[in-house]
Design an enzyme around this catalytic site. Sequence first.
Site, PDB file in Angstrom:
ATOM      1  N   TYR A   2       0.814  -1.213   0.000  1.00 10.92           N
ATOM      2  CA  TYR A   2       0.000   0.000   0.000  1.00 10.92           C
ATOM      3  C   TYR A   2       0.848   1.264   0.000  1.00 10.92           C
ATOM      4  O   TYR A   2       0.313   2.364   0.113  1.00 10.92           O
ATOM      5  CB  TYR A   2      -0.944   0.017   1.209  1.00 10.92           C
ATOM      6  N   LYS A  30       4.043 -14.553   4.886  1.00  7.49           N
ATOM      7  CA  LYS A  30       4.365 -15.480   3.795  1.00  7.49           C
ATOM      8  C   LYS A  30       5.892 -15.494   3.674  1.00  7.49           C
ATOM      9  O   LYS A  30       6.461 -15.261   2.592  1.00  7.49           O
ATOM     10  CB  LYS A  30       3.671 -15.001   2.511  1.00  7.49           C
ATOM     11  N   ASP A  65      -1.794 -18.376   3.748  1.00  5.78           N
ATOM     12  CA  ASP A  65      -2.762 -19.263   3.074  1.00  5.78           C
ATOM     13  C   ASP A  65      -3.343 -20.271   4.067  1.00  5.78           C
ATOM     14  O   ASP A  65      -4.552 -20.536   4.070  1.00  5.78           O
ATOM     15  CB  ASP A  65      -2.156 -19.958   1.846  1.00  5.78           C
ATOM     16  N   ASP A 121      -6.070  -6.652   5.135  1.00  2.07           N
ATOM     17  CA  ASP A 121      -7.202  -6.200   4.333  1.00  2.07           C
ATOM     18  C   ASP A 121      -8.048  -7.400   3.917  1.00  2.07           C
ATOM     19  O   ASP A 121      -9.274  -7.426   4.085  1.00  2.07           O
ATOM     20  CB  ASP A 121      -6.650  -5.461   3.094  1.00  2.07           C
TER      21      ASP A 121
END
Length: 344
Positions: free
Chosen positions: A123, A170, A213, A237
């Site tokens: 972002y 991740k 995930d 988000d």
Amino acid sequence: MHKITLIPGDGIGTEITAAMKKVVKEAGVDIIWEEFDAGESVLEEYGTPLPKHIIENIRENKLAIKGPITTPVGKGFRSVNVALRKELNLYANVRPIKTFEGIKSRYDNIDITIIRENTEDLYSGVEHKIGDYAGESIKIITRPACEKITQFACDYTKTNGYKRLSAVHKANIMKISDGLFLDVFNEVCENNKIYRKNANEDKDIYSDDVIVDAAAMNLVLNPEDFDVLVMPNLYGDILSDLCAGLVGGLGMVPSANIGEDCAVFEAVHGSAPQIAGKGIANPTAIIQSSIMMLRHIGEHDAAMKIENALRTIFKEGKVLTVDLGGDSSTEEFSNELCKIIRNS
Ligand code: NAI
């Protein structure tokens, strides 16, 4: 008497903020609302969707509540919401996700808080085209931002009596950026004496980490296993919308953007253009955001009154908006809440 900046926003923003104001007034808090438009509607007049005087007003009041603001997709001005968070350094986005008795959802007893880093990651707005061939967006993760958000998450976990603090990342793929986030998370947790636990060990409070995930799957399968989740901006988000789906939808979930000097409260959802102007939006998320705001300024009695009224209206299940399976309008819903508060 409190002075609070109010940005009604666009789309369903004006409808839900009007409902929120009415309910807060009924709860007996004296507020001077200093109202400003932002977004597309002020672009021509000020040459920007987020004029400076709004930022200055929030800095002065240290407090704002806002409705959603539409961001053009793929072109046009950058998100006003992202700009506001960066401009005021609102580094922590706190999103409590809880079930209400009476609201149809897949699970009972969900009590999860997502703490989303609010100022960087993908972002940051650092992106460019490589001719017509490619686009590059740069993911920025810095040590100071990771330290601040993890410290915030540690404090939040302790203060609110939660047991498990999980980092979502991740780092197996983005070893440098998410790797840094995870390293700093582990350091800051250690400094706060929030240690990892070994198998079969029962700890009052502990930390762990989950790959994003797997987190998405486990949040759907076993959401009651989670307490507080802290994560970089983009994962926050996405996963907070996923979690909203676990407790009745986007119309339910509030948020607080917390900085060192200011705080801005808002619903998690967007401007819902499909239902804007129809008077059917669910104002619960912004009303719950106002509850967070009232607690932030020490108006605990009023916050409790509104929270109890929400509990009652959902338990009774007679006056519900369309997204919750009812047929009541935004106005009917907020009038009923006011009635419950008045009679409490
Ligand atoms: P959205 O949250 O506006 O809508 C997603 C779905 O949820 C739609 O079906 C909508 O009708 C429903 N929904 C959302 N809030 C609801 C409510 N209070 N009551 C009943 N139903 C509700 O997300 P979408 O469509 O992706 O975004 C629309 C616009 O909002 C975009 O321009 C986006 O950039 C902006 N947005 C602004 C945010 C903010 O101001 N903080 C946050 C998220 C999106």
